[in-house]
Design a protein around this motif. Structure first.
Motif, mmCIF file in Angstrom:
data_model
loop_
_atom_site.group_PDB
_atom_site.id
_atom_site.type_symbol
_atom_site.label_atom_id
_atom_site.label_comp_id
_atom_site.label_asym_id
_atom_site.label_seq_id
_atom_site.Cartn_x
_atom_site.Cartn_y
_atom_site.Cartn_z
ATOM 1 N N GLN A 1 0.598 -1.198 0.057
ATOM 2 C CA GLN A 1 -0.426 -0.146 0.388
ATOM 3 C C GLN A 1 0.837 1.457 0.020
ATOM 4 N N ALA A 2 1.013 2.036 -1.090
ATOM 5 C CA ALA A 2 0.969 3.479 -1.114
ATOM 6 C C ALA A 2 0.767 4.685 0.076
ATOM 7 N N THR A 3 2.141 5.079 0.386
ATOM 8 C CA THR A 3 1.747 5.921 1.771
ATOM 9 C C THR A 3 1.153 7.644 0.629
ATOM 10 N N ASP A 4 1.100 8.453 1.169
ATOM 11 C CA ASP A 4 0.847 9.853 0.990
ATOM 12 C C ASP A 4 1.461 10.871 1.548
ATOM 13 N N GLY A 5 2.326 12.538 1.116
ATOM 14 C CA GLY A 5 3.044 12.906 2.047
ATOM 15 C C GLY A 5 4.616 12.657 2.283
ATOM 16 N N GLU A 6 4.963 13.501 2.928
ATOM 17 C CA GLU A 6 6.443 13.273 3.526
ATOM 18 C C GLU A 6 6.326 12.111 4.209
ATOM 19 N N TYR A 7 7.696 11.159 4.627
ATOM 20 C CA TYR A 7 7.529 10.148 4.692
ATOM 21 C C TYR A 7 9.497 10.195 5.860
ATOM 22 N N PRO A 8 8.980 9.395 6.951
ATOM 23 C CA PRO A 8 10.262 9.123 7.797
ATOM 24 C C PRO A 8 11.781 8.747 6.248
ATOM 25 N N LYS A 9 12.787 9.550 7.236
ATOM 26 C CA LYS A 9 13.677 8.870 6.784
ATOM 27 C C LYS A 9 13.806 7.356 7.138
ATOM 28 N N LEU A 10 14.862 6.576 5.600
ATOM 29 C CA LEU A 10 14.720 5.043 6.508
ATOM 30 C C LEU A 10 15.500 4.617 7.390
ATOM 31 N N ARG A 11 15.362 3.576 7.779
ATOM 32 C CA ARG A 11 15.853 3.573 9.282
ATOM 33 C C ARG A 11 15.200 1.905 10.065
ATOM 34 N N VAL A 12 16.243 1.767 11.017
ATOM 35 C CA VAL A 12 15.614 -0.051 10.871
ATOM 36 C C VAL A 12 16.012 0.518 13.201
ATOM 37 N N ASN A 13 14.974 -0.490 13.817
ATOM 38 C CA ASN A 13 14.837 -0.757 15.125
ATOM 39 C C ASN A 13 13.634 0.246 15.592
ATOM 40 N N PRO A 14 12.614 1.379 15.020
ATOM 41 C CA PRO A 14 12.429 2.117 15.351
ATOM 42 C C PRO A 14 11.027 1.028 16.493
ATOM 43 N N CYS A 15 10.868 1.777 17.277
ATOM 44 C CA CYS A 15 9.304 1.138 17.466
ATOM 45 C C CYS A 15 8.177 1.963 17.596
ATOM 46 N N ALA A 16 6.812 0.928 17.195
ATOM 47 C CA ALA A 16 5.920 2.169 17.256
ATOM 48 C C ALA A 16 4.595 0.803 17.632
ATOM 49 N N VAL A 17 3.616 2.209 18.149
ATOM 50 C CA VAL A 17 2.564 2.340 18.711
ATOM 51 C C VAL A 17 1.026 2.209 17.673
ATOM 52 N N ALA A 18 -0.178 1.511 18.416
ATOM 53 C CA ALA A 18 -1.007 2.109 17.326
ATOM 54 C C ALA A 18 -2.309 2.350 18.270
ATOM 55 N N ALA A 19 -2.758 3.632 18.264
ATOM 56 C CA ALA A 19 -4.395 4.278 19.569
ATOM 57 C C ALA A 19 -5.224 4.800 17.934
ATOM 58 N N SER A 20 -6.601 4.381 18.625
ATOM 59 C CA SER A 20 -7.556 4.659 18.204
ATOM 60 C C SER A 20 -8.576 6.038 18.550
ATOM 61 N N ALA A 21 -8.852 6.059 17.257
ATOM 62 C CA ALA A 21 -9.852 7.403 17.124
ATOM 63 C C ALA A 21 -10.853 6.864 18.874
ATOM 64 N N PRO A 22 -12.158 7.494 19.165
ATOM 65 C CA PRO A 22 -13.224 7.310 19.617
ATOM 66 C C PRO A 22 -14.098 6.240 19.070
ATOM 67 N N ASP A 23 -14.223 6.421 17.854
ATOM 68 C CA ASP A 23 -15.182 6.655 16.823
ATOM 69 C C ASP A 23 -14.303 5.717 15.904
ATOM 70 N N GLY A 24 -13.739 5.250 16.357
ATOM 71 C CA GLY A 24 -13.329 3.967 15.212
ATOM 72 C C GLY A 24 -12.251 4.966 13.214
ATOM 73 N N SER A 25 -12.527 5.666 13.429
ATOM 74 C CA SER A 25 -12.521 5.888 11.920
ATOM 75 C C SER A 25 -11.439 5.818 11.415
ATOM 76 N N SER A 26 -10.608 6.083 12.112
ATOM 77 C CA SER A 26 -8.819 6.176 12.000
ATOM 78 C C SER A 26 -8.561 5.284 12.991
ATOM 79 N N THR A 27 -6.980 5.047 12.436
ATOM 80 C CA THR A 27 -6.135 4.490 13.293
ATOM 81 C C THR A 27 -4.817 4.899 13.203
ATOM 82 N N ASN A 28 -4.758 5.750 14.681
ATOM 83 C CA ASN A 28 -3.250 6.416 14.188
ATOM 84 C C ASN A 28 -1.674 5.695 14.867
ATOM 85 N N ILE A 29 -1.090 5.450 13.809
ATOM 86 C CA ILE A 29 0.405 4.419 13.991
ATOM 87 C C ILE A 29 1.778 6.034 14.539
ATOM 88 N N TYR A 30 1.924 5.954 15.113
ATOM 89 C CA TYR A 30 2.766 6.523 16.593
ATOM 90 C C TYR A 30 4.329 5.936 16.100
#
Length: 774
Positions: free
Chosen positions: A415-444
């Motif tokens: 799946q292609a993304t849109d907008g400026e994206y992070p520099k290529l990297r290894v070993n980041p950490c990532a978590v996900a949070a859901s909007a209260p109505d579930g319409s979006s899931t935001n990955i940090y």
């Protein structure tokens, strides 16, 4: 050795002196990690030799490989038996019997001493996991030492978040700045998120160090709601250690004990390799737990001499792109042949190695290690996994194109993304949070590092958000904040809408690191404390999602940040207006599915945002059936819209007909007032007749309810028949032979009946013909 998170040369070459030194270290007998024993010093007499041998048998690991067992026993036998050859044969036989018999008695109630069995490792709980032997105290049993919480730095540990407690196992830790050797540990910690604490004084507790599980880094700690499962990782390279054959180690949280599941093997299933293959230990892969499905996953990683027994140090490491799946005991999985028909996994769980799911076995799906996996509910029937970052010693994985795994179909897509994206990297950490109505899931996505070129690592301190389903990248502005130093290999967890960062390697310039940091996922700010919230359930779901098992955990109290709202639309509670990838998906769950959405209400019960409903089976992903509530609401709204339009139309017709009626009455009165000898412009000509062609007419008196003047219009038709009617205005004269309904409609104006709104409602067509003839 290689520096922390620094990869070995891709050709795996070493100098002869280095290799000789390395092999000499590997050939030394491994000592207990928990008790210092002087087994290599000078010993006088056979008693001391035999005692040393017994001690070494006692503390040899239950999971030690057979090669080390034979080497260990061979050395001991040489020391204890050689002096006996000159004695009487009976004494020699007695000594031999003692040598064979004593180890068999160590694990009995007579000696009460745990030992490695000479007939093979025993499965089951490690009874010595909560205690240790202190040889200086006359073999008295004591409580095993708790993990030291006061360290200089930690990184690359395995972590899990269960019911408000973070568990951290193993990884690296240092006791002083600049420490390069002996950093691997089997430390076991817990961090309490049920109460608030300052980052300078976190609520951390040292748990007893286990005796069975190996000291590893860069593995993963899967979790259910009551157990932890340790998979993978790499063993120490300084001092060099050899990995044992893999066993799955389970920590039963309530009982507080470790359980070994030895010799695991795979099962066949969808898009997987053949079954009955031994499960090998990989390191530096990406892991994820999905306790609501009862599964854990480990993606990619590598095999080398520090993960796999028997792997030569002369052989290059092998990078992977397989997805290893573990189904927890008591859970079902239709993707596994052994669990078809709703069967559930036994006490050892069930393994499957997915190797050919969709694009997985193509050249455009590269091998990788050191990435992150994130789970997003909805879209597919069982949600999807997203692979973030990673790479090999020579290249990186893309960040502008994300690999997406459909859990239900065991298939990979891009799946292609849109907008400026992070520099290529290894070993980041990532978590996900859901909007209260579930319409979006935001990955940090936080931190990580660049390993290329070799030996010039650069650690990152930036924070990014990938919003799903839009797949828009958003860079978080943390300028001016008290952000932690750049790091890699940190453990990240989210609870009460706050991201808790534990550990991380910060490079050679920082002497020691505090190791505990908190980031507000809503305010997008680093903060000095963790604030525990009241009201969350055991999964820490949004209030609107607590009746749905698939609702994303850790999101209680989370709201969509303004920086995200400005990109995907909506408000703090959700209501995203971009509900599909900006770069349209052509296949897979993002092309056919949609998020599970929920109704959000405020404290008074009023609806704040409503984007869908949850089915009784645990949510709707857009493919489980029609949205009955939306259909009913649409039908009701449509009905009232049509009714309002009809009433408006009838009101218009009624006003037109009433005005026409009043106009006719006025004209009739004026015509009657002129008298019988005055020609009226409203009377038809004599040549056409009043009621028919060639008719004749004359004016006489007539009592009329309409005219009210006593005047009468008398006419004689062509047949000599008399007819008395009031004259119609010229524009309303009905044509001869015209429609009877139209005639009667016009006549209604003559019979003294004023039009009514109810009459128009009941017969709007008749009234419409009247006004159309005007």
């Amino acid at each position: 050795m290689t520096a922390p998170f620094q990869r070995a040369q891709s050709d795996g070459s070493t100098t002869p002196s280095e290799d000789a030194d390395h092999m000499s270290r590997l050939q030394q007998p491994r000592r207990s990690k928990f008790v210092e024993m002087d087994v290599d010093g000078d010993n006088n007499g056979n008693d001391e030799d035999i005692a040393a041998m017994l001690h070494r048998h006692t503390f040899e690991s239950r999971s030690r490989s057979s090669s080390y067992q034979s080497e260990f026993d061979g050395d001991s036998q040489t020391k204890s038996v050689a002096p006996v050859f000159s004695l009487h044969p009976r004494l020699y036989l007695l000594t031999l019997l003692l040598f064979i018999g004593l180890p068999l008695l160590y694990d009995t109630r007579w000696l009460s001493m745990p030992a490695t069995s000479i007939i093979g490792a025993r499965a089951g709980p490690i009874r010595g996991s909560d205690s240790m032997m202190d040889h200086g105290a006359g073999h008295m049993r004591q409580k095993r030492a708790d993990t030291v919480t006061d360290v200089c730095s930690r990184w690359a540990g395995q972590s899990a978040l269960v019911n408000g407690t973070i568990y951290l196992y193993g990884g690296h830790s240092t006791q002083e700045p600049g420490q390069k050797s002996g950093t691997w540990s089997n430390d076991f910690l817990s961090i309490d998120l049920s109460k608030s604490w300052k980052i300078a004084d976190p609520s951390v507790k040292g748990l007893p160090q286990p005796s069975g599980p190996p000291a590893v880094a860069n593995g993963y700690l899967w979790h259910s709601y009551d157990s932890l499962y340790l998979y993978g990782g790499i063993v120490s390279d300084s001092p060099a250690a050899q990995p044992d054959p893999y066993s799955l180690w389970e920590y039963q949280i309530k009982a507080g004990k470790w359980l070994e599941h030895s010799n695991p093997k795979t099962s066949a299933g969808n898009n997987s390799e053949d079954g009955n293959q031994p499960v090998l230990q990989a390191g530096e892969g990406a892991g994820i737990s999905i306790p609501e499905l009862g599964r854990g996953y480990y993606f990619g990683g590598h095999y080398d001499a520090f993960t796999t027994p028997g792997w030569s140090t002369w052989t290059n490491r092998t990078y992977l792109k397989a997805l290893l799946e573990f189904t927890y005991p008591g859970h079902s999985n239709d993707g596994v042949e052994a669990l078809a028909g709703g069967k559930t996994a036994g006490s050892d769980g069930v393994w499957r190695n997915v190797t050919s799911g969709g694009i997985q076995d193509t050249a455009r799906f590269p091998n990788r290690a050191d990435g992150s996996l994130v789970y997003v509910p909805g879209y597919g029937e069982q949600g999807m996994l997203l692979s973030i970052g990673g790479g090999t010693a020579e290249s990186f994985s893309q960040m502008n194109v994300i690999d997406v795994y459909d859990v239900a179909t065991s298939t990979w897509y891009k799946q292609a993304t849109d907008g400026e994206y992070p520099k290529l990297r290894v070993n980041p950490c990532a978590v996900a949070a859901s909007a209260p109505d579930g319409s979006s899931t935001n990955i940090y996505v936080y931190g990580g590092q660049n390993l290329i070129p070799y030996g010039q690592q650069i650690q990152y301190d930036d924070m990014w958000i990938l919003s799903v389903p839009s797949f828009k990248w958003i860079k978080v502005d943390t300028s001016g904040q008290s952000a932690p130093p750049a790091r890699v290999g940190a453990s990240c967890s989210i609870w009460d809408g706050q991201i808790v960062v534990v550990g991380g390697y910060t490079g050679p310039d920082l002497s020691c690191d505090n190791g505990f940091y908190v980031f507000s996922a809503t305010e997008l700010k680093w903060q000095n404390d963790f604030t525990a919230l009241d009201g969350g359930n055991t999964q820490n779901q949004q209030v609107s999602q607590q009746k749905d098992l698939t609702g994303l955990g850790g999101s209680f109290g989370y709201e969509v940040p303004g920086a995200v709202q400005s990109v995907i639309g909506g408000n703090a509670k959700g209501g995203a207006t971009i509900t599909a990838p900006v770069q349209a998906a052509t296949q897979g769950p993002l092309a056919t599915g949609k998020p599970i959405t929920y109704t959000v209400t405020d404290s008074s019960g009023a609806t704040v945002t409503q984007t869908g409903t949850v089915s009784s089976s645990g949510g709707s992903n857009g493919r489980d059936g029609p949205n009955i509530g939306a259909i009913v609401a649409g039908v009701v709204a449509g009905f009232f819209a049509v009714l309002a339009a009809y009433l408006g139309f009838c009101a218009y017709v009624y006003r037109r007909q009433l005005a026409l009626y009043k106009s006719h009455v006025a004209m009739s009165q004026r015509a009657a007032a002129r008298g019988p000898n005055e020609k009226s412009s409203f009377l038809p000509s004599s040549t056409e007749g009043s009621f028919g062609r060639n008719g004749k007419g004359s004016m006489t008196d007539q009592s009329s309810g309409i005219g009210g003047t006593g005047s009468r219009l008398t006419g004689t038709n062509s047949n000599g028949q008399d007819s008395s009617v009031l004259p119609l205005p010229t524009g309303l004269w009905p044509p001869v032979g015209g429609n009877s309904t139209a005639n009667s409609s016009s006549e209604d104006l003559m019979v003294g009946q004023e039009p009514s709104f109810v009459g128009v409602l009941l017969n709007p067509r008749r009234s419409l013909r009247v006004i159309n003839r005007d």
